[in-house]
Design an enzyme around this catalytic site. Structure first.
Site, PDB file in Angstrom:
ATOM      1  N   ASN A 114      61.833  72.242  35.162  1.00 46.72           N
ATOM      2  CA  ASN A 114      60.438  72.639  35.349  1.00 46.72           C
ATOM      3  C   ASN A 114      60.343  74.143  35.086  1.00 46.72           C
ATOM      4  OD1 ASN A 114      61.130  74.011  37.788  1.00 46.72           O
ATOM      5  ND2 ASN A 114      60.784  72.162  38.991  1.00 46.72           N
TER       6      ASN A 114
ATOM      7  N   GLU B 154      62.486  76.347  37.360  1.00 47.50           N
ATOM      8  CA  GLU B 154      63.916  76.193  37.062  1.00 47.50           C
ATOM      9  C   GLU B 154      64.296  76.870  35.748  1.00 47.50           C
ATOM     10  OE1 GLU B 154      64.231  71.853  39.344  1.00 47.50           O
ATOM     11  OE2 GLU B 154      63.880  71.972  37.177  1.00 47.50           O
TER      12      GLU B 154
ATOM     13  N   ASP C 187      60.716  62.913  38.531  1.00 46.68           N
ATOM     14  CA  ASP C 187      61.510  61.691  38.360  1.00 46.68           C
ATOM     15  C   ASP C 187      60.866  60.779  37.328  1.00 46.68           C
ATOM     16  OD1 ASP C 187      62.956  62.716  40.477  1.00 46.68           O
ATOM     17  OD2 ASP C 187      62.198  61.295  41.955  1.00 46.68           O
TER      18      ASP C 187
END
Length: 330
Positions: A204, A207, A279
C-alpha cells in the site's frame, strides 16, 4: 474476453497462499453510555463471532471466486488453533498446509464493535520469527503441496507475525519459479526487501514509502512510476501494484516491452470498514496473474473488488456475483 469468461476460467485455478493466519474475533455490542469509572464507552456485548483472518481471508476470497486455495502457515497447537481448524472445516478449506507449533500461540485479533463502529482491538500473538526447525518443517510442507498439486499462482500474504522470514521467502520463491508459477506478494515492512524477483508486488502507499525510506513519494502517476522503477531496479519485481486507499490503485508493468503503467481512481462508495480490503485485492490480482491477464485488467478487477468489501463491517470475502455486475457496469 468478457468478465464472465474470465470468472469462468478462475474456477479451474489452484492458488497457493503462504503467510500468517489468524482468527478475527468480533464482539458485537450496543453502546448507550460512558463508564462512570473512566471516560470510555460501556459496550454491552450482544454477540460473539470468529472469522478466518490474515492469509486465511485471502484463501476465502479465492474460494469465493470459485478457485481452489491451498493455504500454508504455522499455527499454535492450542485451543485457538483448534478453533481455527474448525473454521477451516466450516468453510471447506483444506488444512493440509498448516504446521502445528508447540512454541507459539495461534494469533487472534479481537475487535469490539459498538453501534457498528470499531471501539477497540486486542491482539494475542507471538510475532517472533519461526525457529530454524519450524522453518524447515514449513518449507518441506510447501514442497509437498507443490509436488502433489498443480499450482497456478502463489501468494505471499505477510502480516509480519513471524511465519515468513528471509530464508523461507527466498526458498519458496525459488521453488515456485522452478515450476514457472507466478509469485504475488502483499508485503510488510520487516520483510519488504526480501521479496526479490516477485512477479507482482503489492504494497500500500504507506508501505511503499516505508520500504523505500522516502517521504517524498506522492500519490501521483509520475512520482509513483519513479518509486516503482526503484523497486524494479533494486528487487527485480515485474509488476509493482500500489493501493492508494481512497485515491485508487497504481500498477507499473516492467515485464511488458513498453513498461505500461496505469493509475485508476477508486470508485465512489459508502465506506463502512477498510479491514481486509488488501486481502481481496491481492486475491483477485493473483487469479488474474494466473491467467496472464494484461496489467490494466489486473488493476481494474482488483480495484473494483477491493472497494466492494469496504462497504461491509468487518473482514469479509468478495461477493462474486456482485463483483461481476459491478465490472460489467464499469
Amino acid at each position: 474476453m468478457s468478465y464472465a469468461d474470465i470468472f469462468s476460467q478462475f474456477e479451474a485455478l489452484t492458488i497457493m497462499v503462504v503467510g500468517d493466519v489468524m482468527i478475527d474475533s468480533y464482539w458485537w455490542a450496543d453502546v448507550r453510555r460512558i463508564s462512570p469509572e473512566a471516560p470510555v464507552p460501556v459496550c454491552e456485548v450482544k454477540e460473539k463471532e470468529n472469522r478466518l483472518g490474515g492469509a486465511a481471508n485471502v484463501a476465502l476470497n479465492i474460494a469465493a471466486m470459485g478457485a481452489k486455495p491451498l493455504l500454508c502457515s504455522v499455527v499454535g497447537n492450542d485451543k485457538t488453533g483448534l478453533t481455527l481448524r474448525e473454521l477451516f472445516v466450516q468453510h471447506g478449506l483444506s488444512a493440509e498446509g498448516l504446521v502445528a507449533s508447540e512454541q507459539r500461540p495461534t494469533s487472534i485479533k479481537t475487535r469490539i464493535i459498538g453501534n457498528n463502529t470499531q471501539m477497540l482491538r486486542i491482539d494475542e500473538e507471538d510475532s517472533s520469527v519461526l525457529s530454524e526447525k519450524e522453518q524447515e518443517m514449513f518449507v518441506e510442507r510447501v514442497k509437498t503441496l507443490f509436488d502433489n498439486n498443480r499450482i497456478d499462482a502463489l501468494v505471499f500474504q505477510d502480516y509480519d507475525k513471524g511465519v515468513l522470514s528471509r530464508e523461507v521467502i527466498e526458498r519458496i520463491t525459488a521453488l515456485a519459479h522452478s515450476k514457472s508459477v507466478p509469485v504475488c506478494v502483499d508485503p510488510k515492512k520487516r520483510n519488504f526487501a526480501y521479496y526479490k524477483d516477485a512477479d507482482l508486488f503489492k504494497p500500500n502507499f504507506k508501505e511503499l514509502k516505508e520500504g523505500l525510506k522516502s517521504d517524498d513519494i506522492k500519490a501521483e502517476k509520475q512520482s509513483l512510476m519513479e518509486a516503482a522503477k526503484l523497486l524494479y531496479d533494486k528487487m527485480n519485481v515485474q509488476k509493482v501494484f500500489v493501493t492508494l486507499s481512497e485515491r485508487g490503485v497504481f500498477l507499473a508493468d516492467f515485464g511488458s516491452k513498453d513498461r505500461k503503467s496505469v493509475l485508476l481512481p477508486a470508485c465512489v462508495r459508502k465506506i463502512a470498514d477498510v479491514s481486509g480490503a488488501g486481502d481481496t485485492v491481492i486475491s483477485l490480482a493473483s487469479l488474474c496473474m494466473a491467467l496472464h491477464l494484461q496489467a490494466e485488467q489486473v488493476a481494474h478487477i482488483s480495484n473494483i473488488a477491493g472497494g466492494l468489501v469496504c462497504e461491509y463491517v468487518g473482514v469479509v470475502p468478495i461477493d462474486k456475483t456482485r463483483l461481476l455486475t459491478e465490472l460489467e457496469k464499469a
